[in-house]
Design an enzyme around this catalytic site. Structure first.
Site, mmCIF file in Angstrom:
data_model
loop_
_atom_site.group_PDB
_atom_site.id
_atom_site.type_symbol
_atom_site.label_atom_id
_atom_site.label_comp_id
_atom_site.label_asym_id
_atom_site.label_seq_id
_atom_site.Cartn_x
_atom_site.Cartn_y
_atom_site.Cartn_z
ATOM 1 N N LYS A 42 0.168 4.239 -0.200
ATOM 2 C CA LYS A 42 -0.454 5.427 0.410
ATOM 3 C C LYS A 42 -0.239 6.640 -0.517
ATOM 4 C CE LYS A 42 -0.122 3.174 4.817
ATOM 5 N NZ LYS A 42 -0.075 3.243 6.256
ATOM 6 N N GLY A 81 2.958 2.217 10.846
ATOM 7 C CA GLY A 81 3.981 3.255 10.721
ATOM 8 C C GLY A 81 4.689 3.600 12.020
ATOM 9 N N GLU A 91 -5.040 -4.907 10.644
ATOM 10 C CA GLU A 91 -4.028 -3.873 10.835
ATOM 11 C C GLU A 91 -4.328 -3.125 12.134
ATOM 12 O OE1 GLU A 91 -2.116 -2.719 6.782
ATOM 13 O OE2 GLU A 91 -3.770 -1.349 7.202
ATOM 14 N N HIS A 151 -9.360 1.013 4.945
ATOM 15 C CA HIS A 151 -8.088 1.244 5.635
ATOM 16 C C HIS A 151 -8.324 2.222 6.782
ATOM 17 C CE1 HIS A 151 -4.017 2.509 6.514
ATOM 18 N NE2 HIS A 151 -3.619 1.397 5.919
ATOM 19 N N SER A 192 3.746 -2.200 10.378
ATOM 20 C CA SER A 192 5.181 -2.288 10.664
ATOM 21 C C SER A 192 5.803 -3.626 10.281
ATOM 22 C CB SER A 192 5.459 -1.958 12.136
ATOM 23 O OG SER A 192 5.118 -0.600 12.401
ATOM 24 N N ASN A 210 0.878 -1.172 0.000
ATOM 25 C CA ASN A 210 0.000 0.000 0.000
ATOM 26 C C ASN A 210 0.913 1.219 0.000
ATOM 27 O OD1 ASN A 210 -1.743 2.078 0.502
ATOM 28 N ND2 ASN A 210 -2.362 1.380 2.553
ATOM 29 N N GLU A 251 -6.790 4.673 7.809
ATOM 30 C CA GLU A 251 -6.606 6.092 7.469
ATOM 31 C C GLU A 251 -7.853 6.645 6.757
ATOM 32 O OE1 GLU A 251 -2.829 5.473 5.554
ATOM 33 O OE2 GLU A 251 -1.994 4.957 7.515
#
Ligand code: 13P
Length: 256
Positions: A14, A178, A172, A98, A214, A12, A100
């Site tokens: 992003k 991250g 996730e 996702h 991660s 991904n 985000e």
């Protein structure tokens, strides 16, 4: 019937990339993967780069996909991209839900399930993301959150013809994205086993469950060795051809 779930690793990207950087990354990735046994591999660049990435990957084993998709088929939805448009661009995958998107775009569990259906209806494989926040994890609510996020998805997808083969779930944990932190292997396996139980109960026996958050070349083999982890959804490390190819190899080894 024996269930064979081929491992899958998806990058991904992003909101990263440029024509120049994408070309360099894909060229390096194809060289790195050519020397290795790879599982199913996909990359999800930002929408504007799908034609470029598709052209660079045409004729290879690496597939491409989008980072989200609109739940509506067509019409007055300014700024949105439909599943059939993604199919026109040769996409195989569409990430949906996702964290985000849930956080910054206010996407709801119901909306995510409709996006997954829209993707499936156009022949795309939805990669449906679920995962708890740091606060939810600290409050011991991980499984409850996963169940809440999965409920509309399972209700709409139960009984799909291919026993869920064309569906992917990605666990996730938001706090692992991250941050360089990951749950313990036991923690990852416990959540994946829980998701697997829910999928089996809905008849989705072929659905793959990816872990994301991660994942690096250095921890991929440990995570992918877990019985209910069928591969990974990779953020930062997907922007590094060598690291990403190492992660792909770790998933391929698991397949043997
Ligand atoms: P990182 O691999 O950078 O933690 O991101 C994970 C992710 O959000 C993939 O969708």
């Amino acid at each position: 019937m024996t269930v064979v779930r081929t491992p899958l690793v998806v990058g991904n990207w992003k909101m990263n990339g440029s024509f120049e950087a994408n070309r360099a990354l894909i060229e390096a990735l194809l060289i790195a993967l050519a020397q290795k046994t790879a599982p199913d591999v996909g990359v999800c660049p930002p929408f504007p780069y799908l034609p470029q990435v598709g052209a660079l990957l045409a004729g290879t084993n690496v597939r491409w996909g989008a980072q989200t998709v609109c739940e509506h088929r067509t019409g007055a939805y300014t700024g949105q991209v439909s599943a059939s448009m993604l199919r026109d661009l040769g996409c195989t995958y569409a990430i949906v839900g996702h964290s985000e998107r849930r956080q910054f775009c206010g996407e709801t569990d119901e909306q995510v399930s409709l996006q997954a259906v829209a993707a499936l209806d156009s022949g795309l494989t939805p990669i449906i993301c679920v995962g708890e926040s740091a606060e939810e994890e600290a409050a011991g609510k991980t499984l409850a959150v996963i169940d809440r996020q999965l409920a509309p998805v399972l209700a709409t997808l139960a009984g799909v013809a291919d026993e869920g083969k064309g569906v992917v779930i990605a666990y996730e944990p938001v706090w692992a994205i991250g941050t360089g932190k990951t749950p313990t292997p036991e923690g990852v396996q416990a959540v994946h086993a829980h998701i697997r139980e829910r999928l089996m109960a809905a008849g989705l026996v072929q659905t793959r469950i990816l872990y994301g958050g991660s994942v690096k070349g250095s921890n991929a083999a440990t995570l992918f060795a877990l019985p209910d982890v069928d591969g990974g959804l990779i953020g930062g490390a997907a922007l590094d051809a060598l690291d990403f190819s190492t992660i792909c190899t770790a998933a391929a080894i698991r397949a043997v």
